[in-house]
Design an enzyme around this catalytic site. Structure first.
Site, mmCIF file in Angstrom:
data_model
loop_
_atom_site.group_PDB
_atom_site.id
_atom_site.type_symbol
_atom_site.label_atom_id
_atom_site.label_comp_id
_atom_site.label_asym_id
_atom_site.label_seq_id
_atom_site.Cartn_x
_atom_site.Cartn_y
_atom_site.Cartn_z
ATOM 1 N N ASP A 1 29.990 9.184 1.510
ATOM 2 C CA ASP A 1 29.626 9.987 2.683
ATOM 3 C C ASP A 1 29.554 9.156 3.976
ATOM 4 O OD1 ASP A 1 28.879 11.140 0.224
ATOM 5 O OD2 ASP A 1 27.295 12.352 1.112
ATOM 6 N N HIS B 1 26.557 12.337 -2.481
ATOM 7 C CA HIS B 1 25.363 13.010 -1.970
ATOM 8 C C HIS B 1 24.119 12.141 -1.883
ATOM 9 C CE1 HIS B 1 22.405 16.092 -0.954
ATOM 10 N NE2 HIS B 1 21.718 15.784 -2.018
ATOM 11 N N HIS C 1 26.156 20.072 3.391
ATOM 12 C CA HIS C 1 26.115 20.238 4.852
ATOM 13 C C HIS C 1 27.416 20.803 5.433
ATOM 14 C CE1 HIS C 1 22.258 18.384 4.879
ATOM 15 N NE2 HIS C 1 22.699 17.214 4.475
ATOM 16 N N GLU D 1 30.773 14.849 4.980
ATOM 17 C CA GLU D 1 29.756 15.858 5.291
ATOM 18 C C GLU D 1 28.663 15.401 6.249
ATOM 19 O OE1 GLU D 1 27.007 17.242 2.433
ATOM 20 O OE2 GLU D 1 26.132 15.268 2.188
HETATM 21 FE FE LIG Z 1 24.941 15.993 0.580
HETATM 22 FE FE LIG Z 2 25.710 13.153 2.246
#
Ligand SMILES: [Fe+2]
Ligand SMILES: [Fe+2]
Length: 264
Positions: free
Chosen positions: A10, A175, A69, A41
């Site tokens: 991410d 995540h 998100h 995200e």
């Molecule tokens: Fe996430």
């Molecule tokens: Fe994330």
């Protein structure tokens, strides 16, 4: 022959975007990656704008995955509908914009990417990702299939890895923004890692300024979250796939990280 896929954790805020612009093409060349998938995200911390998506593609990504998100920046809705290289979780409700999987042509053959989201300790209830992926897989004839499971619980991600072992080329988690060390080829030939980690501020609590996160856990009055400044890192995992069998041969971390300034 080998097909090498780079999966990048991410991207968080401007520091993460700067790091992607600065380092992704270098890392792609260094690892001789043939296909690059980046989770976007958190490019705007909460969500991603279409402009940031274009920047991530310009930096060398072939596919961008999203997570919980996805719809924080509503201007992404049209972008998701128009651009099949950006995926939102496939087990979101079917009426929301975008798609959760797609197939891309490469010189090595067709590559399918499936984006899924977990349900443990998440703040909403999408469809069951385990049942959803079983509905998707029969529709795919691509030689290589890659599955991202965007989830909080390590057990949920591992279970997905084992359910898909031998049926897809690789499964990875995103995540948590914290990289795990369990890179492995599962017994039936699927590459696996529980969490890629993140791309963004190295000294942070999952990307956020540590003092703001500490204040929240202390129970202080809430302050708006802001990304941390300073050195950055790029967490990524390289999957090497056998072009004859489509199975995974090797899984390795290829993280980049700035030096600790205190050690200079
Ligand atoms: Fe996430
Ligand atoms: Fe994330």
């Amino acid at each position: 022959m080998e097909f090498r896929v780079l999966a990048v954790g991410d991207v968080v805020g401007n520091p993460g975007m700067d790091r992607i612009r600065r380092s992704l093409r270098y890392l792609k060349q260094k690892t001789k990656a043939d296909f690059v998938i980046v989770n976007g995200e958190n490019a705007a911390v909460i969500g991603m704008t279409p402009h940031q998506g274009e920047d991530i593609f310009d930096a060398g990504a072939d596919c961008i995955t999203m997570g919980n998100h996805t719809f924080a920046k509503r201007e992404l809705c049209d972008y998701l509908d128009e651009n099949n290289r950006v995926l939102r979780p496939a087990n979101f409700a079917p009426q929301v914009p975008g798609r959760g999987w797609a197939v891309y042509e490469t010189k090595f053959g067709d590559v399918a990417v499936i984006d899924l989201i977990g349900r443990c300790n998440m703040d909403y209830t999408p469809d069951n990702p385990f049942l959803q992926v079983e509905k998707i897989l029969p529709q795919i004839t691509a030689k290589y299939i890659f599955v991202e499971i965007h989830a909080e619980a390590t057990s949920e991600k591992l279970a997905m890895g084992y359910m898909l072992d031998g049926r897809v080329s690789a499964v990875w988690g995103t995540h948590t923004h914290v990289p795990t060390a369990d890179m492995q080829v599962l017994p039936k030939g699927t590459g696996y890692v529980t969490d890629l980690g993140m791309t963004g501020p190295k000294y942070s609590v999952i990307g956020i300024r540590p003092d703001l996160s500490v204040a929240k856990f202390r129970g202080d009055l809430h302050q708006r979250y802001q990304w941390a400044d300073g050195p950055t890192k790029l967490d990524a995992v390289l999957f090497t796939i056998d072009t004859v069998t489509g199975k995974c041969l090797a899984v390795e971390r290829v993280d980049l990280t700035d030096e600790n300034p205190a050690r200079r």
